[in-house]
Design a protein around this motif. Structure first.
Motif: not given
Length: 334
Positions: A319-332
């Motif tokens: 999960d830590n890697f996913l939290a590093l992604l751009p906020r728009k991508r995290q919302q998707q």
């Protein structure tokens, strides 16, 4: 009977953990820009319980020199140079275009095909972002200090704190892109953090840019000459306390001799450090165009993960890697 059951519980609990992974460091191609291909990669991901992958190219290509009768098998195979290769990003983008929408959601491409010594690099990156809106989710792996790659690279030696990369870091903050940076902490022979200033200066000057430090500045070549960098733990610990924009990539050169000892036991100091900063560590395979070892490479972290509280371990594993992604991508992804 009850006593025996009680004594087995900790081991049973560790064995019962079912990790799902995000591979935070994967190269789709090798130093000749060749690959096993997307279908083999997907198969390896499924076999290893890998839900998500940071996928990038290799920013340099190895030259087969006119005077060499046999093609080298690796960048260090002979003395021929490597050179900056922008088309690596085209190869990654083309591979992703062939996937269906559900498959594509598992991949998080980082753009890497630019020369970090060129003050035109930020303009090139901007053009690439505009050509494929929403495709690129990070920058890197950016090669700066990198053992023999540095020695073989045509042109000047890149530094993580040079002017060209300063422009890139500003752009990364503008587009909310994390930057994976390969910046060796020292040379083969100096037993001190010789090059640390080259990393620390960007950390201090770009607080709004998220930096992922590849291998925490280590490499197999450093270990070959120095075995273990005794100053590494104290350095990483201080940096994490001083810079909230720093994240540590625990890919394969960190597994031994730092996270696990020679007997495969977790190092208590590193376990405690990860517990202290539970959202600042990611793991990756760092495979290079070949995917046979992908599953085993990620699963090799299990003894270390098992030593962590389960919620922290799952963060490091996935999960830590996913939290590093751009906020728009995290919302998707939600």
């Amino acid at each position: 009977m009850l006593l025996a059951l009680f004594l087995c519980l900790p081991l049973a609990c560790a064995q019962a953990r079912d990790y799902r992974y995000s591979d935070a460091h994967l190269h789709y191609v090798d130093f000749f820009q060749e690959t096993d291909g997307m279908q083999k990669l997907l198969k390896a991901m499924d076999a290893g319980g890998i839900d998500h992958v940071m996928i990038s190219g290799i920013p340099v290509a190895k030259k087969w020199h006119e005077n060499e009768p046999k093609r080298p098998r690796y960048y260090a195979g002979d003395d021929a140079p490597v050179y900056w290769y922008s088309a690596t990003d085209v190869l990654v983008a083309a591979a992703l275009e062939d996937l269906d929408e559900e498959q594509r959601k598992r991949f998080h491409p980082f753009l890497s095909g630019f020369n970090p010594n060129d003050k035109n690099a930020d303009a090139h990156i901007r053009r690439m972002l505009e050509l494929n809106p929403g495709l690129w989710q990070g920058l890197g792996e950016v090669f700066t200090r990198h053992d023999d790659v540095t020695a073989l690279t045509e042109g000047d030696t890149p530094r993580a704190n040079n002017e060209a990369l300063t422009r890139v870091y500003h752009l990364a903050a503008e587009f909310d892109l994390p930057v994976m940076l390969h910046s060796n902490i020292t040379s083969k022979r100096e037993r001190n953090p010789l090059y640390l200033v080259e990393l620390e200066e960007p950390l201090r000057n770009h607080p709004h840019t998220r930096f992922i430090w590849a291998h925490a500045g280590t490499s197999m070549e450093l270990h070959r000459h120095q075995e273990k960098l005794e100053f590494l733990y104290d350095t990483v610990s201080r940096l994490l306390g001083d810079y909230s924009n720093l994240y540590i990539d625990l890919s394969w050169t960190m597994l031994r001799p730092y996270l696990l000892d020679e007997q495969g036991n977790p190092d208590p100091k590193w376990v405690a450090l990860v517990e202290q900063y539970p959202d600042r560590f990611v793991i990756g395979s760092d495979v290079v165009g070949r995917f046979d070892s992908l599953a085993s490479g990620m699963q090799a972290f299990e003894p270390f993960l098992d030593a962590l509280p389960e919620s922290v371990a799952q963060g490091v594993a996935r999960d830590n890697f996913l939290a590093l992604l751009p906020r728009k991508r995290q919302q998707q992804l939600r």
